[in-house]
Scaffold this active site. Sequence first.
Site, PDB file in Angstrom:
ATOM      1  N   ARG A  32      -4.137   5.539  -3.705  1.00  0.00           N
ATOM      2  CA  ARG A  32      -3.779   4.462  -2.962  1.00  0.00           C
ATOM      3  C   ARG A  32      -3.749   3.370  -3.637  1.00  0.00           C
ATOM      4  NH1 ARG A  32      -7.183   6.080   1.083  1.00  0.00           N
ATOM      5  NH2 ARG A  32      -6.106   7.988   0.858  1.00  0.00           N
ATOM      6  N   ASP A  46      -7.353   0.022  -0.259  1.00  0.00           N
ATOM      7  CA  ASP A  46      -8.094   0.373   0.859  1.00  0.00           C
ATOM      8  C   ASP A  46      -8.967  -0.637   1.269  1.00  0.00           C
ATOM      9  OD1 ASP A  46      -8.019   2.859   2.433  1.00  0.00           O
ATOM     10  OD2 ASP A  46      -9.064   3.910   1.202  1.00  0.00           O
ATOM     11  N   ASP A  80     -11.882  -1.502   3.965  1.00  0.00           N
ATOM     12  CA  ASP A  80     -12.755  -0.447   5.448  1.00  0.00           C
ATOM     13  C   ASP A  80     -13.842  -1.422   5.932  1.00  0.00           C
ATOM     14  OD1 ASP A  80     -11.346   1.978   5.312  1.00  0.00           O
ATOM     15  OD2 ASP A  80     -12.609   2.535   3.634  1.00  0.00           O
ATOM     16  N   ARG A 102       0.946  -1.329   0.068  1.00  0.00           N
ATOM     17  CA  ARG A 102      -0.003  -0.036  -0.006  1.00  0.00           C
ATOM     18  C   ARG A 102       0.808   1.249  -0.023  1.00  0.00           C
ATOM     19  NH1 ARG A 102      -5.055   1.906   2.991  1.00  0.00           N
ATOM     20  NH2 ARG A 102      -4.729   4.079   3.277  1.00  0.00           N
TER      21      ARG A 102
HETATM   22  N1  ROI Z   1     -12.760   8.338  -3.896  1.00  0.00           N
HETATM   23  C1  ROI Z   1     -13.387   7.132  -4.529  1.00  0.00           C
HETATM   24  N2  ROI Z   1     -14.189   7.281  -5.843  1.00  0.00           N
HETATM   25  N3  ROI Z   1     -13.269   5.774  -4.072  1.00  0.00           N
HETATM   26  C2  ROI Z   1     -12.557   5.830  -2.816  1.00  0.00           C
HETATM   27  O1  ROI Z   1     -12.468   4.604  -2.477  1.00  0.00           O
HETATM   28  C3  ROI Z   1     -11.887   6.908  -2.286  1.00  0.00           C
HETATM   29  N4  ROI Z   1     -11.126   6.485  -1.148  1.00  0.00           N
HETATM   30  C4  ROI Z   1     -10.561   7.543  -0.503  1.00  0.00           C
HETATM   31  C5  ROI Z   1     -10.863   9.080  -1.171  1.00  0.00           C
HETATM   32  C6  ROI Z   1      -9.533   9.439  -1.566  1.00  0.00           C
HETATM   33  C7  ROI Z   1     -11.299   9.885  -0.135  1.00  0.00           C
HETATM   34  N5  ROI Z   1     -11.632   9.014  -2.262  1.00  0.00           N
HETATM   35  C8  ROI Z   1     -11.967   8.153  -2.865  1.00  0.00           C
HETATM   36  O2  ROI Z   1     -10.135   7.405   0.630  1.00  0.00           O
END
Ligand code: ROI
Length: 163
Positions: free
Chosen positions: A94, A97, A99, A85
């Site tokens: 990134r 991610d 979550d 990452r």
């Molecule tokens: N924007 C989108 N479209 N998808 C994401 O997973 C995502 N994740 C983030 C930020 C940078 C806020 N923007 C994102 O962490």
Amino acid sequence: MPAERAWIGLGSNLDDPPARLRAALAAIDRLPETRRVATSPFYRTAPLGPADQPDFCNAVTAIDTGLEPPALLDALQAIEAAAGRVRTRRWGPRTLDLDILLYGERRIAEPRLTVPHPRLHERAFVLVPLAALAPDAYVPGRGRVAALAAAVGDDGVEPWEAA
Ligand code: ROI
């Protein structure tokens, strides 16, 4: 195995994003006490935050897991780290991610972990895939996924393959 249903959000906008998501799903399949039960389609989503970054690939997967939330968080962070990452700046691009969006109908407010995910109810890139999977899931304090998804709409979210 006593297990609870949890929903995990996946996102990537670097290094072949759909391949990053597929690798993350394979890693989730290797977690102890955990069975992956369903996964949404992959979506191409416009970046929330700075616009000068690539589109994201986003999806949501449902698991039944015997891992308690802190152990699940540790495991997901290990998968992110193993994906190499890279996170250059806040709200920037990134590689991966992961979550915890929902953990059953639990509400968790700890320094490391807030569940439901605190911005879930306002993000189309989460709600569109979540609604494809679990429209009737209940977001504690917010309501049903289908209603939340209808409220934010699907602007900037399309099937990954369409682009
Ligand atoms: N924007 C989108 N479209 N998808 C994401 O997973 C995502 N994740 C983030 C930020 C940078 C806020 N923007 C994102 O962490």
